[in-house]
Motif scaffolding. Structure first.
Motif, PDB file in Angstrom:
ATOM      1  N   HIS A 154      -9.188   6.681  -2.292  1.00  0.00           N
ATOM      2  CA  HIS A 154      -9.914   7.558  -3.213  1.00  0.00           C
ATOM      3  C   HIS A 154     -11.037   6.800  -3.916  1.00  0.00           C
ATOM      4  O   HIS A 154     -12.136   7.327  -4.086  1.00  0.00           O
ATOM      5  CB  HIS A 154      -8.950   8.163  -4.229  1.00  0.00           C
ATOM      6  CG  HIS A 154      -9.586   9.169  -5.119  1.00  0.00           C
ATOM      7  ND1 HIS A 154     -10.083  10.365  -4.657  1.00  0.00           N
ATOM      8  CD2 HIS A 154      -9.832   9.150  -6.450  1.00  0.00           C
ATOM      9  CE1 HIS A 154     -10.597  11.046  -5.658  1.00  0.00           C
ATOM     10  NE2 HIS A 154     -10.462  10.322  -6.760  1.00  0.00           N
ATOM     11  N   ARG A 155     -10.781   5.560  -4.303  1.00  0.00           N
ATOM     12  CA  ARG A 155     -11.821   4.752  -4.941  1.00  0.00           C
ATOM     13  C   ARG A 155     -12.990   4.541  -3.970  1.00  0.00           C
ATOM     14  O   ARG A 155     -14.152   4.675  -4.358  1.00  0.00           O
ATOM     15  CB  ARG A 155     -11.266   3.398  -5.375  1.00  0.00           C
ATOM     16  CG  ARG A 155     -10.294   3.480  -6.523  1.00  0.00           C
ATOM     17  CD  ARG A 155      -9.610   2.159  -6.758  1.00  0.00           C
ATOM     18  NE  ARG A 155     -10.424   1.299  -7.617  1.00  0.00           N
ATOM     19  CZ  ARG A 155     -10.221   0.002  -7.731  1.00  0.00           C
ATOM     20  NH1 ARG A 155      -9.280  -0.610  -7.029  1.00  0.00           N
ATOM     21  NH2 ARG A 155     -10.972  -0.713  -8.544  1.00  0.00           N
ATOM     22  N   ILE A 156     -12.685   4.184  -2.730  1.00  0.00           N
ATOM     23  CA  ILE A 156     -13.737   3.973  -1.728  1.00  0.00           C
ATOM     24  C   ILE A 156     -14.538   5.256  -1.535  1.00  0.00           C
ATOM     25  O   ILE A 156     -15.775   5.239  -1.506  1.00  0.00           O
ATOM     26  CB  ILE A 156     -13.130   3.488  -0.398  1.00  0.00           C
ATOM     27  CG1 ILE A 156     -12.537   2.091  -0.575  1.00  0.00           C
ATOM     28  CG2 ILE A 156     -14.167   3.517   0.726  1.00  0.00           C
ATOM     29  CD1 ILE A 156     -11.612   1.664   0.540  1.00  0.00           C
ATOM     30  N   GLU A 157     -13.853   6.370  -1.435  1.00  0.00           N
ATOM     31  CA  GLU A 157     -14.521   7.671  -1.240  1.00  0.00           C
ATOM     32  C   GLU A 157     -15.466   7.968  -2.393  1.00  0.00           C
ATOM     33  O   GLU A 157     -16.591   8.431  -2.195  1.00  0.00           O
ATOM     34  CB  GLU A 157     -13.455   8.763  -1.101  1.00  0.00           C
ATOM     35  CG  GLU A 157     -14.007  10.167  -0.966  1.00  0.00           C
ATOM     36  CD  GLU A 157     -14.232  10.876  -2.289  1.00  0.00           C
ATOM     37  OE1 GLU A 157     -15.094  11.769  -2.340  1.00  0.00           O
ATOM     38  OE2 GLU A 157     -13.557  10.533  -3.289  1.00  0.00           O
ATOM     39  N   GLY A 215       3.682   9.474  -8.698  1.00  0.00           N
ATOM     40  CA  GLY A 215       4.011   8.925  -7.392  1.00  0.00           C
ATOM     41  C   GLY A 215       2.825   8.747  -6.462  1.00  0.00           C
ATOM     42  O   GLY A 215       2.960   8.858  -5.246  1.00  0.00           O
ATOM     43  N   ILE A 216       1.663   8.432  -7.018  1.00  0.00           N
ATOM     44  CA  ILE A 216       0.498   8.202  -6.162  1.00  0.00           C
ATOM     45  C   ILE A 216       0.688   6.879  -5.423  1.00  0.00           C
ATOM     46  O   ILE A 216       1.065   5.869  -6.008  1.00  0.00           O
ATOM     47  CB  ILE A 216      -0.822   8.214  -6.966  1.00  0.00           C
ATOM     48  CG1 ILE A 216      -2.022   8.139  -6.022  1.00  0.00           C
ATOM     49  CG2 ILE A 216      -0.857   7.091  -7.987  1.00  0.00           C
ATOM     50  CD1 ILE A 216      -3.340   8.429  -6.681  1.00  0.00           C
ATOM     51  N   ALA A 217       0.459   6.908  -4.116  1.00  0.00           N
ATOM     52  CA  ALA A 217       0.569   5.694  -3.309  1.00  0.00           C
ATOM     53  C   ALA A 217      -0.636   4.797  -3.568  1.00  0.00           C
ATOM     54  O   ALA A 217      -1.756   5.277  -3.758  1.00  0.00           O
ATOM     55  CB  ALA A 217       0.658   6.045  -1.826  1.00  0.00           C
ATOM     56  N   VAL A 218      -0.397   3.504  -3.565  1.00  0.00           N
ATOM     57  CA  VAL A 218      -1.479   2.538  -3.749  1.00  0.00           C
ATOM     58  C   VAL A 218      -2.559   2.777  -2.695  1.00  0.00           C
ATOM     59  O   VAL A 218      -3.752   2.756  -3.001  1.00  0.00           O
ATOM     60  CB  VAL A 218      -0.938   1.091  -3.692  1.00  0.00           C
ATOM     61  CG1 VAL A 218      -2.078   0.081  -3.709  1.00  0.00           C
ATOM     62  CG2 VAL A 218       0.040   0.844  -4.835  1.00  0.00           C
ATOM     63  N   LEU A 222       0.809  -1.221   0.000  1.00  0.00           N
ATOM     64  CA  LEU A 222       0.000   0.000   0.000  1.00  0.00           C
ATOM     65  C   LEU A 222       0.841   1.270   0.000  1.00  0.00           C
ATOM     66  O   LEU A 222       0.366   2.330  -0.385  1.00  0.00           O
ATOM     67  CB  LEU A 222      -0.951  -0.006   1.193  1.00  0.00           C
ATOM     68  CG  LEU A 222      -2.047  -1.064   1.131  1.00  0.00           C
ATOM     69  CD1 LEU A 222      -2.815  -1.118   2.450  1.00  0.00           C
ATOM     70  CD2 LEU A 222      -2.997  -0.813  -0.026  1.00  0.00           C
ATOM     71  N   GLY A 223       2.073   1.179   0.431  1.00  0.00           N
ATOM     72  CA  GLY A 223       2.952   2.344   0.447  1.00  0.00           C
ATOM     73  C   GLY A 223       3.686   2.570  -0.862  1.00  0.00           C
ATOM     74  O   GLY A 223       4.318   3.619  -1.049  1.00  0.00           O
ATOM     75  N   GLU A 224       3.602   1.613  -1.783  1.00  0.00           N
ATOM     76  CA  GLU A 224       4.291   1.762  -3.067  1.00  0.00           C
ATOM     77  C   GLU A 224       3.724   2.954  -3.831  1.00  0.00           C
ATOM     78  O   GLU A 224       2.516   3.167  -3.882  1.00  0.00           O
ATOM     79  CB  GLU A 224       4.123   0.485  -3.899  1.00  0.00           C
ATOM     80  CG  GLU A 224       4.835   0.547  -5.236  1.00  0.00           C
ATOM     81  CD  GLU A 224       4.623  -0.692  -6.091  1.00  0.00           C
ATOM     82  OE1 GLU A 224       5.106  -0.691  -7.233  1.00  0.00           O
ATOM     83  OE2 GLU A 224       3.973  -1.658  -5.613  1.00  0.00           O
TER      84      GLU A 224
END
Length: 187
Positions: free
Chosen positions: A162-165, A153-156, A145-147
């Motif tokens: 963001h998808r859940i939101e 450079g968006i973190a996983v 998840l930190g990648e």
């Protein structure tokens, strides 16, 4: 004598809790919460996706395409199309390939093109399923998840939240849209 109105009466098929969409014992979204951050995020995403589908169940093409209140172009069908477009956009954020084109063309094409025809409904569901599967598969290759992905450079983790939101926000819209159509209320 009752008052005549164009507004639908509130309705629910729940029998134990009449203000809920389904009885808690029958709710397919309920279950044991998973262990771990990634599993929890995926569980929330799955739950909101299922909620959106539940809000659309049992409606015909015209009802799914029905607009909320003018001047809004929002409809349940528009939400299905919008979320397919959002999934494609998220896929483009993490793909190293050239970005895929927008599904519905111009800005707001997802809502503007949501017409009350069964072919449009079938296409929207197919588009949503295809785009969800593509984004899910791409993200499955990045379990850390930190990648940070691509040049932005968006973190996983950020992408997952963001998808859940996005789904959660639109499930709130779907609650109101559905209540306007036939009086069913959300939970």
């Amino acid at each position: 004598m009752g008052r005549m109105s164009d507004e639908p009466a509130r309705w629910t098929r729940a029998t134990v809790y009449p203000d809920m969409w389904v009885d808690p014992a029958d709710d397919p979204r309920d279950g044991a919460s998973p262990d771990g951050e990634l599993a929890t995020l995926l569980d929330f995403l799955s739950g909101y996706r299922m909620t959106l589908r539940m809000k659309c169940e049992g409606l015909d093409a015209e009802q799914l395409a029905r607009r909320s209140v003018p001047p809004s172009t929002m409809s349940l069908l528009g939400l299905l199309r919008h979320l397919a477009e959002a999934e494609r956009d998220w896929f483009n954020w993490i793909s190293d390939d050239d970005p895929l084109p927008k599904l519905y063309g111009e800005r707001d094409g997802d809502f503007d093109g949501a017409v009350g025809e069964q072919a449009a409904v079938d296409a929207a569901y197919a588009d949503l399923e295809r785009e969800q599967a593509a984004t899910d598969a791409a993200l499955a290759e990045h379990p850390d998840l930190g990648e940070r992905l691509r040049k932005d450079g968006i973190a996983v983790r950020e992408l997952m939240v963001h998808r859940i939101e996005e789904y959660a926000r639109h499930c709130g819209h779907a609650d109101l849209l559905r209540e306007c159509i036939d009086g069913r209320v959300g939970q």
